[in-house]
Design an enzyme around this catalytic site. Structure first.
Site, PDB file in Angstrom:
ATOM      1  N   SER A 240       0.847  -1.199   0.000  1.00  0.00           N
ATOM      2  CA  SER A 240       0.000   0.000   0.000  1.00  0.00           C
ATOM      3  C   SER A 240       0.884   1.251   0.000  1.00  0.00           C
ATOM      4  CB  SER A 240      -0.967  -0.010   1.200  1.00  0.00           C
ATOM      5  OG  SER A 240      -0.309  -0.414   2.381  1.00  0.00           O
TER       6      SER A 240
ATOM      7  N   ASP B  17       6.393  -6.545   2.265  1.00  0.00           N
ATOM      8  CA  ASP B  17       5.429  -7.004   1.255  1.00  0.00           C
ATOM      9  C   ASP B  17       6.117  -7.146  -0.102  1.00  0.00           C
ATOM     10  OD1 ASP B  17       2.853  -7.795   0.794  1.00  0.00           O
ATOM     11  OD2 ASP B  17       1.949  -5.808   1.034  1.00  0.00           O
TER      12      ASP B  17
ATOM     13  N   LYS C  85       5.644 -11.027   2.765  1.00  0.00           N
ATOM     14  CA  LYS C  85       4.226 -11.359   2.538  1.00  0.00           C
ATOM     15  C   LYS C  85       3.981 -11.378   1.036  1.00  0.00           C
ATOM     16  CE  LYS C  85       0.593  -8.383   3.166  1.00  0.00           C
ATOM     17  NZ  LYS C  85       0.033  -8.371   1.793  1.00  0.00           N
TER      18      LYS C  85
ATOM     19  N   GLU D 249       0.727 -12.356  -2.022  1.00  0.00           N
ATOM     20  CA  GLU D 249      -0.713 -12.579  -2.224  1.00  0.00           C
ATOM     21  C   GLU D 249      -0.973 -13.823  -3.062  1.00  0.00           C
ATOM     22  OE1 GLU D 249      -2.480  -9.087  -3.943  1.00  0.00           O
ATOM     23  OE2 GLU D 249      -1.775  -7.784  -2.320  1.00  0.00           O
TER      24      GLU D 249
ATOM     25  N   GLU E 155      -8.228 -10.903   3.797  1.00  0.00           N
ATOM     26  CA  GLU E 155      -8.705  -9.544   3.521  1.00  0.00           C
ATOM     27  C   GLU E 155     -10.114  -9.576   2.933  1.00  0.00           C
ATOM     28  OE1 GLU E 155      -6.005  -6.817   1.615  1.00  0.00           O
ATOM     29  OE2 GLU E 155      -7.605  -5.354   1.261  1.00  0.00           O
TER      30      GLU E 155
END
Ligand code: KIV
Length: 276
Positions: free
Chosen positions: A46, A84, A114, A116, A183
């Protein structure tokens, strides 16, 4: 070695001890986090929007993530730092994934990474973990797939999509991840996943049954005017307070109220008078 390790984090689930995670993107805010009770910080992708001003998480590069991760890590003497992995830094192949995960530890000074996705990136997670790098998974709404998902919307509202999220979470655990972010999934699905997995689940917009919660620093402190995501609680309204304070400063300069004598020093007058 810090006191908080992936073993510690796993033990919180066994003890049913809820824990908090927060994002950070720079040294100063990370220092505040490190001085707080929050045990884990995520240098989130982000940063793409918050630090670099893009409109999604897709444009942020590996180099840009390394810079923010290094700044945050410098500030964290006790908080566990997760870096991330940005879009396309792990999806293309296992070897690209290991190289970039390694860079987040070597140059970004993070302690874990991390990424996704679930079933489709299981081999990347397995190989990163077997290279000695702890992995936090991330399933449900995966913002790097925003175009494939047709927007930032709640996932898992029908049987097919709920089954996919459960399968993804199982794949992440199976591949050796130490925790997984859920999420924007329905809270009853998050409960089922949390009850099913042995690794901690970390929810954002996934209800109270997750083992931990994660929030974006700027969301809970109200640092972005007019941005009020449903999953966030605004504990403060800092953008308004900071804006007002900046205007007070500006007015004081305009009205010659700032600076006062005490805000600077003088040298002896002989020096001034001897100048040509
Ligand atoms: O980058 C991010 O902010 C995230 C969230 C889960 C907090 O991945």
């Amino acid at each position: 070695m810090k006191n908080i390790t992936i073993k510690t984090i796993g033990s919180w689930k066994k003890k049913s001890k809820p824990f908090s995670v927060i994002t950070a993107y720079d040294y100063t805010s990370a220092k505040i986090v490190d001085d707080s009770d929050i045990p884990i910080v995520l240098v989130g992708d982000s940063a793409s929007m918050i630090t670099y001003g893009f409109s999604s998480t897709l444009p942020v590069s590996m180099d840009e993530m390394l810079l923010v991760s290094r700044a945050v890590s410098k500030a964290c003497s006790s908080t566990f730092v997760v870096g991330d992995m940005p879009f396309l830094s792990y999806q293309p192949s296992v070897s690209i994934a290991i190289k970039n995960a390694g860079l987040l530890l070597k140059k970004g000074r993070a302690e874990a990474v991390k990424l996704e996705g679930g079933v489709e990136i299981k081999s990347q997670i397995k190989k990163i973990v077997s290279s000695g790098i702890p992995v936090m998974g991330h399933v449900g709404l995966t913002p790097q797939s925003v175009n494939q998902l047709s927007g930032h919307r709640i996932q898992g509202k029908d049987i097919k999509s709920a089954q996919k999220i459960l399968d993804d979470a199982r794949a992440v655990e199976d591949a050796g991840a130490f925790s997984v972010v859920l999420e924007c999934v329905p809270q009853n699905l998050a409960k089922l996943i949390s009850d099913t997995l042995t690794i901690p689940t970390i929810g954002i917009g996934a209800g109270p049954h997750c083992d931990g919660q994660i929030q974006v620093f700027h969301d809970i402190l109200g640092l972005i005017d007019g941005f009020n995501p449903k999953h966030a609680k605004k504990y403060l309204n800092l953008s308004t307070d900071i804006g007002k304070t900046l205007n007070v400063y500006s007015q004081e300069v305009a009205n010659k109220k700032f600076p006062q004598k005490k805000h600077s020093t003088s040298c002896i007058s002989d020096i001034i008078s001897s100048l040509e």
